[in-house]
Design an enzyme around this catalytic site. Structure first.
Site, mmCIF file in Angstrom:
data_model
loop_
_atom_site.group_PDB
_atom_site.id
_atom_site.type_symbol
_atom_site.label_atom_id
_atom_site.label_comp_id
_atom_site.label_asym_id
_atom_site.label_seq_id
_atom_site.Cartn_x
_atom_site.Cartn_y
_atom_site.Cartn_z
ATOM 1 N N LYS A 256 13.442 29.479 11.304
ATOM 2 C CA LYS A 256 12.449 30.546 11.307
ATOM 3 C C LYS A 256 13.054 31.932 11.105
ATOM 4 O O LYS A 256 12.427 32.816 10.514
ATOM 5 C CB LYS A 256 11.643 30.491 12.604
ATOM 6 C CG LYS A 256 10.740 29.274 12.683
ATOM 7 C CD LYS A 256 9.961 29.237 13.975
ATOM 8 C CE LYS A 256 8.913 28.130 13.949
ATOM 9 N NZ LYS A 256 9.460 26.815 13.659
ATOM 10 N N GLU B 102 9.630 37.293 19.280
ATOM 11 C CA GLU B 102 8.563 37.997 18.580
ATOM 12 C C GLU B 102 7.700 38.748 19.589
ATOM 13 O O GLU B 102 7.561 38.323 20.742
ATOM 14 C CB GLU B 102 7.658 37.013 17.815
ATOM 15 C CG GLU B 102 8.298 36.395 16.598
ATOM 16 C CD GLU B 102 7.346 35.462 15.860
ATOM 17 O OE1 GLU B 102 6.245 35.200 16.397
ATOM 18 O OE2 GLU B 102 7.695 34.995 14.774
ATOM 19 N N HIS C 44 0.143 25.918 22.636
ATOM 20 C CA HIS C 44 0.568 26.033 21.228
ATOM 21 C C HIS C 44 0.247 24.796 20.401
ATOM 22 O O HIS C 44 0.688 24.694 19.251
ATOM 23 C CB HIS C 44 2.066 26.350 21.135
ATOM 24 C CG HIS C 44 2.476 27.568 21.906
ATOM 25 N ND1 HIS C 44 2.041 28.830 21.586
ATOM 26 C CD2 HIS C 44 3.268 27.705 23.008
ATOM 27 C CE1 HIS C 44 2.552 29.700 22.431
ATOM 28 N NE2 HIS C 44 3.293 29.051 23.305
ATOM 29 N N ARG D 91 5.115 20.452 4.616
ATOM 30 C CA ARG D 91 4.584 19.086 4.644
ATOM 31 C C ARG D 91 3.064 19.151 4.624
ATOM 32 O O ARG D 91 2.477 20.237 4.628
ATOM 33 C CB ARG D 91 5.038 18.371 5.919
ATOM 34 C CG ARG D 91 4.681 19.162 7.193
ATOM 35 C CD ARG D 91 4.926 18.386 8.455
ATOM 36 N NE ARG D 91 4.862 19.224 9.643
ATOM 37 C CZ ARG D 91 3.756 19.619 10.249
ATOM 38 N NH1 ARG D 91 2.575 19.296 9.739
ATOM 39 N NH2 ARG D 91 3.788 20.346 11.339
#
Length: 630
Positions: free
Chosen positions: A116, A200, A235, A297
């Site tokens: 990431k 973040e 999440h 994907r």
């Protein structure tokens, strides 16, 4: 076009891929573990190859076995589905090196988006907006804590190799940072083999917006519009829909264009999803929507995009992998109506969403309204080895309101027994006012969790009718009545104050004269005493009350009992240690999730039967806490 395809996956996605392959005249090969020897995907394929024990680490995650199975059966291509090896660049490269077709993006594209931190740097260079945060190489606790202070709390810790909600922790205050970082790293290491993280800024009114993209080997990239996946728990997506409510055409055009730029930046081929986090405090605005990550994907929620565009994304994958161009140009794609998907899981929402395992003795999830993608059928086993998904239920309609109502009807009609499932939770969630208005955020479920997970209640009229059956059945005598708490009754009696029943093992008093709400659908299942009732997605086992004199250890006694089979991955206490109410005692891992077990009250650990790394069975006593004296 390929003639034979191996699906390197299991469950509903394996069955979904097989359905399209069959329509295209492509033969299919399944792979299966010990636990899946009789699974639906194993029996649906034209051929099936056993690849190892039940543990995914010894079967579905062993690329060499999967490639060998393809060679053995003459398969020309491998489709990875989602999860398992679907985003493993080394596996994709090994497939290609073996002379097989990889149904997915190039390994280099997977690697470019797999970490990431590197992906965010690449997106910045491509002009894609990203969330403020820290992407540095210094992974010390001290540096990360300092950066979190600079960003400002709350912050989000994310595993750089993460996905599917794994390896993510929201931290609200500095004093919690070190513990949450440790937990995040441990989960990331176990799930991805990499414990590096990034930070973040936590968006306070977040919406999860994602864009379906598709590329081919001829340099074409298109988008198939956006999805909203804001209704999440820990999440993990629960409800997904397309398009996103509140998205105007100008914002849609900008965010979808950014997604196409992101895909082109990594020379993308095949199906992919660009995920964004939106600050929805002032509605959906392009200048407040930030790149999060790319999933290289097919997504679990791809059916909602298929429903609104009329495109079979699996067919596109197979055609593009065979060297064909994308079948449609961007100006030939359009949005038709609204689609919403709900994930039906084997879990108990009223008990912290604990996974439920066992045989699906009764299963009815089709109602002629919804599309149902599933990998199980009646009689199948839900095991502790894999994700506990039973099915995806998808409804498409002309407008959002009609799609919501159709899906609510479909989830309310779900009938599953004896495995616990979340249909009744989904039924309530679809009626949440902020969801119906389109004003939900990723925190909506957490904000309403108590109301959404309160144990469902069986309609009282159903209980009254059952109680009445007990009172007036002329085949039972006084001994039967006395044993069941119906003392003093006589046949043809005018009135009885109450009857004692057991509902899912809990004793209740029922008035047989009640006349009010509608009764639930009832079912008598062979081998069960009493009846099984279904109401608004929930199942209830109702039996006559019995005195059985049994007793078992409970949390009230201080016994800490394993809620499911699993592996003990952390033990935080020792025998003789003093603990306080709510203090973590140990962590149990099952079905890819961590479950912390805590002290029920202040006291002392007097017995400790669990050890780190040990496997435990459901209802095993792991330790005992003796309450502190007055």
């Amino acid at each position: 076009m390929m003639k034979k395809l191996l699906i390197a996956n299991r469950g509903e996605i394996a069955c979904r891929i097989m359905r399209t392959a069959r329509e295209m005249g492509i033969a299919t090969v399944a792979v299966y573990s010990d636990a899946d020897a009789k699974a639906l995907h194993t029996r649906t394929a034209d051929k099936a190859v056993h690849i190892g024990p039940s543990s995914a680490a010894e079967s579905y995650l062993v690329g060499e076995k999967i490639i060998a199975a393809a060679k053995q059966t003459g398969a020309e291509a491998i489709h990875p589905g989602y999860g398992f090896l679907s985003e493993n660049a080394d596996f994709a490269r090994a497939v290609i090196d073996a002379g097989l077709i990889w149904v997915g993006p190039k390994p280099e594209s997977i690697e470019a988006m797999g970490l990431k931190d590197a992906a965010k740097e690449r997106m910045i260079a491509a002009g894609v907006p990203v969330t403020p945060g820290y992407l540095g190489e210094d992974q010390s606790v001290e540096r990360l804590s300092k950066e979190a202070d600079a960003i400002g709390y709350p912050v989000l810790i994310k595993a750089v190799a993460g996905g599917g909600g794994k390896g993510m922790r929201k931290v609200d205050a500095p004093e919690n940072f070190a513990a949450d970082l440790e937990s995040c790293r441990r989960e990331a290491k176990a799930s991805f083999g990499n414990d590096e993280v990034l930070l973040e800024k936590w968006i306070t009114s977040p919406r999860h917006i994602e864009v379906q993209v598709f590329g081919d080997s001829h340099g074409n990239v298109v988008h198939l519009f956006e999805r909203d996946c804001s209704l999440q728990r820990r999440h993990q997506k629960v409800i997904e829909e397309a398009p996103a409510p509140g998205m105007d055409e100008a914002t849609r055009e900008q965010i979808c264009a950014a997604a196409v730029r992101a895909a082109k930046a990594v020379d993308y081929e095949g199906a992919g999803t660009i995920e964004f986090i939106a600050d929805a405090s002032e509605g959906l605005r392009a200048d407040r929507i930030f790149f999060m990550e790319m999933n290289t994907r097919l997504q679990v929620e791809h059916p909602v995009t298929e429903e609104i565009t009329g495109v079979d994304l699996v067919e596109w994958q197979l055609r593009v992998a065979s060297g064909e161009a994308i079948p449609l140009k961007q100006n030939e794609l359009s949005i038709n109506g609204w689609a919403i998907e709900a994930r039906l899981y084997a879990e108990e929402p009223s008990k912290g969403f604990l996974p439920s395992i066992g045989k699906l003795e009764y299963l009815n999830i089709s109602d002629h309204v919804a599309r149902v993608d599933t990998g199980v059928e009646r009689g199948a086993e839900v095991t502790p080895h894999y994700d506990p998904m039973i099915a995806k239920v998808i409804c498409h309609a002309d407008c959002r309101e009609e799609a919501i109502e159709a899906l609510r009807q479909s989830t309310g009609n779900v009938q599953v027994w004896p495995v616990k499932q979340n249909a009744w939770f989904l039924f309530r969630l679809l009626d949440l006012p902020e969801f119906k208005s389109g004003d939900m955020t990723t925190g909506s479920i957490a904000d309403h969790i108590d109301d959404l997970t309160a144990p469902p209640q069986l309609p009282r009229l159903s209980l009254a009718l059952y109680a009445e059956d007990l009172l007036y059945a002329d085949v039972w005598g006084d001994d039967f009545a006395r044993q069941r708490g119906i003392g003093g009754f006589r046949l043809n009696a005018d009135h009885k104050e109450s009857v004692r029943l057991l509902i899912d093992g809990e004793e209740v008093e029922v008035d047989p004269q009640f006349d009010g709400d509608d009764p639930a659908f009832d079912l008598t299942i062979e081998g069960n005493v009493g009846k099984i009732y279904f109401s608004n997605g929930a199942a209830f086992n109702v039996q006559p009350f019995r005195h059985d004199g049994s007793g078992a250890a409970t949390a009230a006694d201080g016994a800490i009992i394993a809620p499911m089979p699993g592996k003990v991955i952390a033990v935080d206490v020792t025998e003789g240690q003093t603990v306080t109410a709510g203090e973590r005692l140990m962590v149990l891992e099952a079905m890819k999730m961590e479950h912390a077990l805590t002290a029920p009250f202040d006291g002392t650990v007097t017995e400790l039967a669990a050890s780190e790394g040990g496997q435990v069975q459901v209802e095993a006593v792991l330790c005992v806490v003796e309450p502190a004296g007055d």
